[in-house]
Design a protein around this motif. Structure first.
Motif, PDB file in Angstrom:
ATOM      1  N   GLY A  55       8.893   5.050 -12.697  1.00  0.00           N
ATOM      2  CA  GLY A  55       7.263   6.346 -12.020  1.00  0.00           C
ATOM      3  C   GLY A  55       5.696   4.196 -11.900  1.00  0.00           C
ATOM      4  O   GLY A  55       5.034   5.061 -11.533  1.00  0.00           O
ATOM      5  N   ASP A  56       6.378   3.968 -12.358  1.00  0.00           N
ATOM      6  CA  ASP A  56       5.413   2.895 -12.041  1.00  0.00           C
ATOM      7  C   ASP A  56       5.869   1.061 -12.294  1.00  0.00           C
ATOM      8  O   ASP A  56       5.867   0.863 -12.424  1.00  0.00           O
ATOM      9  N   ASP A  57       5.755   0.960 -10.606  1.00  0.00           N
ATOM     10  CA  ASP A  57       6.611  -0.138  -9.820  1.00  0.00           C
ATOM     11  C   ASP A  57       6.021  -1.448 -10.798  1.00  0.00           C
ATOM     12  O   ASP A  57       6.394  -2.078 -10.459  1.00  0.00           O
ATOM     13  N   ALA A  58       4.515  -1.582 -10.907  1.00  0.00           N
ATOM     14  CA  ALA A  58       4.178  -2.920 -11.324  1.00  0.00           C
ATOM     15  C   ALA A  58       3.997  -2.975 -12.868  1.00  0.00           C
ATOM     16  O   ALA A  58       4.780  -4.437 -12.830  1.00  0.00           O
ATOM     17  N   ALA A  59       4.039  -2.226 -13.411  1.00  0.00           N
ATOM     18  CA  ALA A  59       4.971  -1.730 -15.413  1.00  0.00           C
ATOM     19  C   ALA A  59       6.315  -2.192 -14.969  1.00  0.00           C
ATOM     20  O   ALA A  59       6.879  -3.147 -16.109  1.00  0.00           O
ATOM     21  N   ASP A  60       7.056  -1.909 -14.020  1.00  0.00           N
ATOM     22  CA  ASP A  60       8.572  -2.272 -14.241  1.00  0.00           C
ATOM     23  C   ASP A  60       8.919  -3.666 -13.411  1.00  0.00           C
ATOM     24  O   ASP A  60       9.136  -4.591 -14.597  1.00  0.00           O
ATOM     25  N   HIS A  61       7.974  -4.193 -13.087  1.00  0.00           N
ATOM     26  CA  HIS A  61       7.972  -5.187 -12.767  1.00  0.00           C
ATOM     27  C   HIS A  61       7.830  -6.390 -13.876  1.00  0.00           C
ATOM     28  O   HIS A  61       8.249  -7.871 -14.217  1.00  0.00           O
ATOM     29  N   GLU A  62       6.649  -5.954 -14.397  1.00  0.00           N
ATOM     30  CA  GLU A  62       5.906  -6.627 -15.178  1.00  0.00           C
ATOM     31  C   GLU A  62       7.409  -6.944 -16.552  1.00  0.00           C
ATOM     32  O   GLU A  62       7.295  -7.438 -17.300  1.00  0.00           O
ATOM     33  N   LEU A  63       7.485  -5.755 -16.834  1.00  0.00           N
ATOM     34  CA  LEU A  63       8.175  -5.629 -18.238  1.00  0.00           C
ATOM     35  C   LEU A  63       9.647  -6.080 -17.859  1.00  0.00           C
ATOM     36  O   LEU A  63      10.540  -6.890 -18.850  1.00  0.00           O
TER      37      LEU A  63
ATOM     38  N   ARG B  26      -0.264   8.168 -25.898  1.00  0.00           N
ATOM     39  CA  ARG B  26       0.700   9.338 -25.083  1.00  0.00           C
ATOM     40  C   ARG B  26       1.913   8.610 -25.675  1.00  0.00           C
ATOM     41  O   ARG B  26       2.391   7.627 -25.200  1.00  0.00           O
ATOM     42  N   PRO B  27       3.424   9.148 -26.167  1.00  0.00           N
ATOM     43  CA  PRO B  27       4.224   8.342 -26.395  1.00  0.00           C
ATOM     44  C   PRO B  27       5.017   8.143 -24.532  1.00  0.00           C
ATOM     45  O   PRO B  27       4.813   8.814 -24.007  1.00  0.00           O
ATOM     46  N   TRP B  28       5.826   7.427 -25.558  1.00  0.00           N
ATOM     47  CA  TRP B  28       6.808   7.004 -23.849  1.00  0.00           C
ATOM     48  C   TRP B  28       8.068   7.450 -24.321  1.00  0.00           C
ATOM     49  O   TRP B  28       8.535   7.259 -25.458  1.00  0.00           O
ATOM     50  N   ASP B  29       8.426   8.155 -23.326  1.00  0.00           N
ATOM     51  CA  ASP B  29      10.125   8.342 -23.882  1.00  0.00           C
ATOM     52  C   ASP B  29      11.016   7.660 -22.993  1.00  0.00           C
ATOM     53  O   ASP B  29      10.401   6.820 -21.945  1.00  0.00           O
ATOM     54  N   ARG B  70      21.899  12.075 -17.962  1.00  0.00           N
ATOM     55  CA  ARG B  70      20.795  11.498 -18.503  1.00  0.00           C
ATOM     56  C   ARG B  70      20.492  11.965 -19.405  1.00  0.00           C
ATOM     57  O   ARG B  70      20.852  13.052 -19.778  1.00  0.00           O
ATOM     58  N   ALA B  71      19.736  10.852 -20.897  1.00  0.00           N
ATOM     59  CA  ALA B  71      19.485  11.576 -21.860  1.00  0.00           C
ATOM     60  C   ALA B  71      18.070  11.241 -22.530  1.00  0.00           C
ATOM     61  O   ALA B  71      17.927  10.102 -22.621  1.00  0.00           O
ATOM     62  N   LEU B  72      17.676  11.438 -22.707  1.00  0.00           N
ATOM     63  CA  LEU B  72      16.137  11.469 -23.717  1.00  0.00           C
ATOM     64  C   LEU B  72      16.900  11.164 -25.513  1.00  0.00           C
ATOM     65  O   LEU B  72      16.797  11.898 -26.043  1.00  0.00           O
ATOM     66  N   VAL B  73      16.997   9.853 -25.296  1.00  0.00           N
ATOM     67  CA  VAL B  73      17.242   8.742 -26.571  1.00  0.00           C
ATOM     68  C   VAL B  73      15.858   8.715 -27.989  1.00  0.00           C
ATOM     69  O   VAL B  73      16.100   7.952 -28.704  1.00  0.00           O
ATOM     70  N   ALA B  74      14.319   8.537 -27.432  1.00  0.00           N
ATOM     71  CA  ALA B  74      14.086   8.239 -27.897  1.00  0.00           C
ATOM     72  C   ALA B  74      12.358   8.298 -27.503  1.00  0.00           C
ATOM     73  O   ALA B  74      12.053   8.449 -26.148  1.00  0.00           O
ATOM     74  N   SER B  75      11.374   8.851 -28.131  1.00  0.00           N
ATOM     75  CA  SER B  75       9.754   8.974 -27.602  1.00  0.00           C
ATOM     76  C   SER B  75       8.750   8.244 -28.930  1.00  0.00           C
ATOM     77  O   SER B  75       8.476   8.865 -29.938  1.00  0.00           O
ATOM     78  N   GLU B  76       7.683   7.091 -27.739  1.00  0.00           N
ATOM     79  CA  GLU B  76       7.696   5.873 -28.952  1.00  0.00           C
ATOM     80  C   GLU B  76       6.608   5.711 -28.335  1.00  0.00           C
ATOM     81  O   GLU B  76       6.192   5.359 -27.618  1.00  0.00           O
ATOM     82  N   PRO B  77       5.649   5.257 -29.217  1.00  0.00           N
ATOM     83  CA  PRO B  77       4.458   3.909 -28.481  1.00  0.00           C
ATOM     84  C   PRO B  77       5.365   2.734 -28.010  1.00  0.00           C
ATOM     85  O   PRO B  77       6.466   2.611 -27.876  1.00  0.00           O
ATOM     86  N   ARG B  78       4.315   2.588 -26.841  1.00  0.00           N
ATOM     87  CA  ARG B  78       4.683   1.684 -25.626  1.00  0.00           C
ATOM     88  C   ARG B  78       5.707   0.428 -26.619  1.00  0.00           C
ATOM     89  O   ARG B  78       6.580   0.089 -25.589  1.00  0.00           O
ATOM     90  N   GLU B  79       5.231  -0.296 -26.991  1.00  0.00           N
ATOM     91  CA  GLU B  79       5.989  -2.063 -27.630  1.00  0.00           C
ATOM     92  C   GLU B  79       7.103  -1.580 -28.154  1.00  0.00           C
ATOM     93  O   GLU B  79       8.146  -2.404 -27.825  1.00  0.00           O
ATOM     94  N   GLU B  82       9.132  -0.524 -25.535  1.00  0.00           N
ATOM     95  CA  GLU B  82       9.948  -1.369 -24.328  1.00  0.00           C
ATOM     96  C   GLU B  82      10.774  -2.307 -25.570  1.00  0.00           C
ATOM     97  O   GLU B  82      11.948  -2.848 -25.032  1.00  0.00           O
ATOM     98  N   MET B  83      11.380  -2.282 -27.047  1.00  0.00           N
ATOM     99  CA  MET B  83      12.094  -3.164 -27.790  1.00  0.00           C
ATOM    100  C   MET B  83      13.290  -2.203 -27.792  1.00  0.00           C
ATOM    101  O   MET B  83      14.150  -2.976 -27.429  1.00  0.00           O
ATOM    102  N   TYR B  84      13.142  -0.492 -27.708  1.00  0.00           N
ATOM    103  CA  TYR B  84      14.420   0.008 -27.413  1.00  0.00           C
ATOM    104  C   TYR B  84      15.106  -0.627 -25.429  1.00  0.00           C
ATOM    105  O   TYR B  84      16.228  -0.108 -26.091  1.00  0.00           O
ATOM    106  N   VAL B  85      14.152  -0.740 -24.845  1.00  0.00           N
ATOM    107  CA  VAL B  85      14.505  -0.894 -23.089  1.00  0.00           C
ATOM    108  C   VAL B  85      15.204  -2.156 -23.497  1.00  0.00           C
ATOM    109  O   VAL B  85      16.845  -2.201 -22.622  1.00  0.00           O
TER     110      VAL B  85
END
Lengths: 175, 101
Positions: A55-63, B26-29, B70-79, B82-85
């Protein structure tokens, strides 16, 4: 077929046939050169470095850009470690044995997964109708290789984390 | 709190700043997507390793991925998300993150 992995005290013994060693080496070399090629449009790279943000191409590209180097580095380290482990093999009655510690076994598990993902991406497994394949089709051979690596993975999982295979690793009514 | 009087920053900008703070909170899923190659047992293993889930939770989420795509596995602050991803990609799972709705 004899088991490829066996727990021995705090170690795990990997025992492969020479033909399996050759197969792993060639798959490993193939993936290594694909990664070295760095072609972002290659289906293998697209699969191993997938989308990050929806849902956010710029954020996807960046990450993706941020994660790429670390992910690439850890994949290369894994592939090189596999090559080193295979070199360490000791011949035993027609088989090759390698003694692994827990960390090395987990690494092998991950590399086997990368190798399967790479084959799958190369043959387009997502849209493949397995039942329609001619047994002589080279794709059928690639699928058989994936199955074989999966069988190796299942054995490793049964040793590293028995709970993970509790209901799926065994053939039987609930498999 | 501040003394009464004209604000140094226009209201519009201050509203914007407030929204950014709220947005940051707002957390990130983190979502894991189905994949025809990854083994069911391997996915359970990865969930247990990365998130420390119990066997039951890991298996339930793996089945959700398998059956519903698909499944929601975590809902966390952005950083943290990102670490989980990053970790999940390292294991070869297809994981994405998006703002929680």
């Amino acid at each position: 077929m004899s088991r490829a992995f066996r727990r021995q005290g705090d170690h795990i013994r990997m025992q492969l046939d020479p033909v399996e060693i050759d197969l792993l080496r060639s798959l490993r070399d193939g993936l290594r050169s694909t990664l070295d090629g760095g072609d972002a449009d290659d289906p293998v790279l697209r699969r191993l470095f997938p989308a990050t943000v929806v849902g956010d191409d710029a954020a996807d590209h960046e990450l993706r850009r941020l994660l790429y180097d670390d992910l690439l580095q850890s994949r290369l380290v894994g592939l090189d470690a596999l090559a080193t482990l295979l070199d360490r093999g000791v011949e035993h009655r027609g088989h090759v044995r390698v003694r692994l510690d827990g960390e090395e076994a987990a690494l092998v598990l991950g590399v086997l997964n990368d190798l399967r993902l790479a084959i799958g991406a190369r043959i387009g497994v997502e849209s493949l109708e397995r039942d329609d394949l001619d047994p002589d089709d080279p794709v059928a051979y690639r699928l058989a290789v994936m199955d074989h690596l999966a069988w190796l993975q299942e054995q490793l999982l049964a040793i590293l984390d028995p709970a993970s295979v509790a209901h799926y690793g065994r053939p039987g009514p609930d498999a | 709190m501040r003394l009464a009087g004209p604000a140094a920053t226009p209201v519009k900008d201050r509203v914007q700043q407030l929204e950014e703070v709220a947005d940051r909170d707002r957390p990130w899923d983190v979502i894991v997507w189905d994949d025809p190659v990854n083994l069911m047992s391997y996915v359970v293993f990865v969930f247990r390793r990365v998130f420390g889930f119990t066997e039951d939770v890991a298996r339930k989420l793996m089945l959700e991925v398998h059956q519903q795509g698909r499944a929601l596995v975590a809902s966390e602050p952005r950083e943290q998300a990102e670490m989980y991803v990053q970790q999940l990609h390292g294991y070869g799972l297809q994981a994405t993150m998006q703002r929680s709705t």
